[in-house]
Design a protein around this motif. Structure first.
Motif, short mmCIF file in Angstrom:
data_model
loop_
_atom_site.label_atom_id
_atom_site.label_comp_id
_atom_site.label_asym_id
_atom_site.label_seq_id
_atom_site.Cartn_x
_atom_site.Cartn_y
_atom_site.Cartn_z
N VAL A 117 68.36 33.64 60.63
CA VAL A 117 68.05 33.08 59.32
C VAL A 117 66.56 32.83 59.25
N SER A 118 65.95 33.28 58.17
CA SER A 118 64.50 33.22 58.07
C SER A 118 63.99 31.80 58.09
N CYS A 119 64.79 30.86 57.57
CA CYS A 119 64.33 29.48 57.50
C CYS A 119 64.11 28.89 58.88
N CYS B 233 60.83 29.03 51.25
CA CYS B 233 62.21 29.37 50.91
C CYS B 233 62.65 28.68 49.62
N GLN B 234 63.00 29.49 48.63
CA GLN B 234 63.37 28.97 47.32
C GLN B 234 64.69 28.20 47.36
N GLN B 235 65.49 28.51 48.37
CA GLN B 235 66.82 27.91 48.41
C GLN B 235 66.88 26.67 49.31
N HIS B 236 65.75 26.33 49.92
CA HIS B 236 65.76 25.32 50.97
C HIS B 236 66.40 24.01 50.54
N ASP B 237 65.96 23.51 49.38
CA ASP B 237 66.42 22.20 48.94
C ASP B 237 67.93 22.18 48.69
N GLN B 238 68.42 23.26 48.10
CA GLN B 238 69.83 23.29 47.72
C GLN B 238 70.71 23.89 48.80
N CYS B 239 70.09 24.44 49.83
CA CYS B 239 70.86 25.16 50.85
C CYS B 239 71.79 24.23 51.61
N ASP B 240 73.06 24.60 51.64
CA ASP B 240 74.02 23.75 52.34
C ASP B 240 74.79 24.52 53.41
N ILE B 241 74.17 25.59 53.90
CA ILE B 241 74.83 26.36 54.95
C ILE B 241 73.93 26.57 56.17
N ARG B 242 72.85 25.80 56.22
CA ARG B 242 71.90 26.00 57.32
C ARG B 242 72.50 25.67 58.68
N THR C 268 69.86 39.61 55.84
CA THR C 268 69.08 39.89 54.63
C THR C 268 69.27 38.76 53.62
N LYS C 269 68.38 38.74 52.65
CA LYS C 269 68.49 37.72 51.61
C LYS C 269 69.78 37.88 50.82
N LYS C 270 70.18 39.13 50.62
CA LYS C 270 71.43 39.37 49.90
C LYS C 270 72.60 38.70 50.59
N VAL C 271 72.60 38.77 51.91
CA VAL C 271 73.66 38.11 52.66
C VAL C 271 73.55 36.60 52.51
N ASP C 272 72.34 36.09 52.58
CA ASP C 272 72.13 34.66 52.37
C ASP C 272 72.71 34.25 51.02
N TYR C 273 72.37 35.03 50.00
CA TYR C 273 72.84 34.73 48.65
C TYR C 273 74.37 34.74 48.60
N ALA C 274 74.94 35.76 49.22
CA ALA C 274 76.40 35.89 49.22
C ALA C 274 77.05 34.68 49.88
N LEU D 35 79.18 40.14 55.46
CA LEU D 35 78.09 41.02 55.88
C LEU D 35 78.42 42.48 55.60
N THR D 36 79.61 42.87 55.99
CA THR D 36 80.03 44.26 55.81
C THR D 36 80.11 44.62 54.33
N ALA D 37 80.63 43.69 53.54
CA ALA D 37 80.77 43.94 52.11
C ALA D 37 79.40 44.14 51.45
N VAL D 38 78.45 43.35 51.86
CA VAL D 38 77.15 43.36 51.19
C VAL D 38 76.22 44.43 51.75
N GLU D 39 76.25 44.62 53.06
CA GLU D 39 75.25 45.50 53.68
C GLU D 39 75.85 46.71 54.40
#
Lengths: 157, 157
Positions: A91-93, A101-110, B5-11, B81-85
Motif C-alpha cells: 500500500v502506497s500510504c 494520499c487523497q483518501q487518507h482521512d477517510q480511509c478505513d482499511i489501512r 494499484t489505485k484501482k484496487v485500493d478504490y475497489a 484483485l483478480t476482478a480489477v486487475e
DNA sequence: TTATCACAGACCAAAATGATCTGCGATAAT
DNA sequence: ATTATCGCAGATCATTTTGGTCTGTGATAA
C-alpha cells in the motif's frame, strides 16, 4: 500489479548462481549476463546495489567480479528486494512515498492491509537465497505442514 | 514493485463501505467517489469490473447503484484483485503473459518463487472484505497465534 | 602499460497506470 | 411520453514506472 521487477529477477538469478558456486566463488557480470541472457549493463547496476547493501563483495580487477559477502542462508529475498528496489510496500500510504494520499482521512482499511503486508514481508524475509536454489523435491520435505512454504492456495472451498 | 494499484485500493474502499452499509444497501458511484475523493469515472470502471466478476449487483436506474451480490465474508481480497486487475502473479513467467522470457531455459529459481507466490495468494484469499473493515482491536483477538494475520515481521534475528 | 573488471550517471524507450472525455442505454419518477 | 439519474462502454491522453542504452571513469593484476 504485485509483480517482481526484472531487476529483482536478475538479482535472484545471479545470487542463486553465486550461492551454488560455493563460498568464495567469484562471478563477473559478463558471464552471468551471458548465461541468463540479461543485458550486462542492467545486471551491472543491480550487482552494484547488492554490493552497496552489503550482500555481495566486489573484486574490482581483472579476473575479478563478485562473491557472496555473507552466507546464502542469511540472504533473504526481502533483503534482495529492498536492496534493488528500495522499501517494499503493497500500500502506497505505508512506505512514506505518498504523503498526498487523497483518501487518507477517510480511509478505513489501512490497518488490515498493513497486516496483510506484514505477512507478505514475513514470507519474503523467511525465504533465503539458499532455499531458492533447492529443488522442489528437496524443499518438499521441510515445507509440508508446519513450515510456511508449500501451503495450498485455497484454504476453503 | 509489489504494490497494489489505485484501482484496487478504490475497489477495496468501495466494497468495505458497501459491506458496512448492510445486506441490501445500495451505493452509487457518485456518492462513494465523493466520500473518498476518487475520480468518479475511474471508480465507475472499477465497479463495472466488480459487477462483471459477480461480486456486486448493479441497479441501472435513478436511485440505483450497486449492492453486494454475495456476503462480505465470501468476497476475498484476491477475488477483488483478480476482478480489477486480472490474474495475479509475482513472477511474470507464471501468469502466462510472458511467453518470450529470455531466462526461461536457464531459470533455476522458478519453483520456489511460485511457492512463494502461492503463499501470497493464499493470504489474499484468506482475507475477506468483512475482515478488512474490522478494527485492529477486534481483529486482534482472532489473529494472534494460529491465524495467518498479525504475524511478526522477522522470524529470526 | 594494458586489458579486464567494477563504478557512475545521464539518457532514451517502452509499458503500465491513472485519469479524462464523450456518447449510449436502462429505468423509475413525473 | 418525457426526463433526470443512474450504469455501460470505448477511445484518448498524461503520468509514472520500468527496462534498456550509451558514454565515460577508476581500480588492479598480469
Amino acid at each position: 500489479m504485485l509483480k517482481l521487477t526484472k531487476k529483482v529477477d536478475y538479482a535472484l538469478l545471479a545470487l542463486n548462481l553465486m550461492a551454488k558456486s560455493g563460498e568464495d566463488g567469484i562471478s563477473n557480470v559478463r558471464d552471468i549476463a551471458s548465461l541468463y541472457s540479461i543485458p550486462p549493463e542492467i545486471l551491472a547496476k543491480v550487482m552494484q546495489k547488492l554490493s552497496k547493501a552489503g550482500l555481495i563483495q566486489s573484486h574490482n580487477a581483472p579476473k575479478g567480479g563478485y562473491s557472496l559477502k555473507v552466507q546464502a542462508e542469511e540472504i533473504s529475498v526481502l533483503k534482495v528486494l529492498t536492496a534493488v528496489e528500495g522499501p517494499v510496500g503493497i500500500v502506497s500510504c505505508s512506505d512514506g512515498t505518498d504523503r498526498t494520499c487523497q483518501q487518507h482521512d477517510q480511509c478505513d482499511i489501512r490497518s488490515p492491509l498493513e497486516r496483510l503486508q506484514n505477512n507478505i514481508l514475513w514470507f519474503l524475509e523467511a525465504l533465503s537465497i539458499r532455499e531458492l536454489g533447492q529443488e522442489p523435491a528437496v524443499l518438499k520435505g521441510v515445507t509440508d505442514g508446519s513450515s510456511v512454504f508449500g501451503q495450498p492456495l485455497h484454504h476453503k472451498g
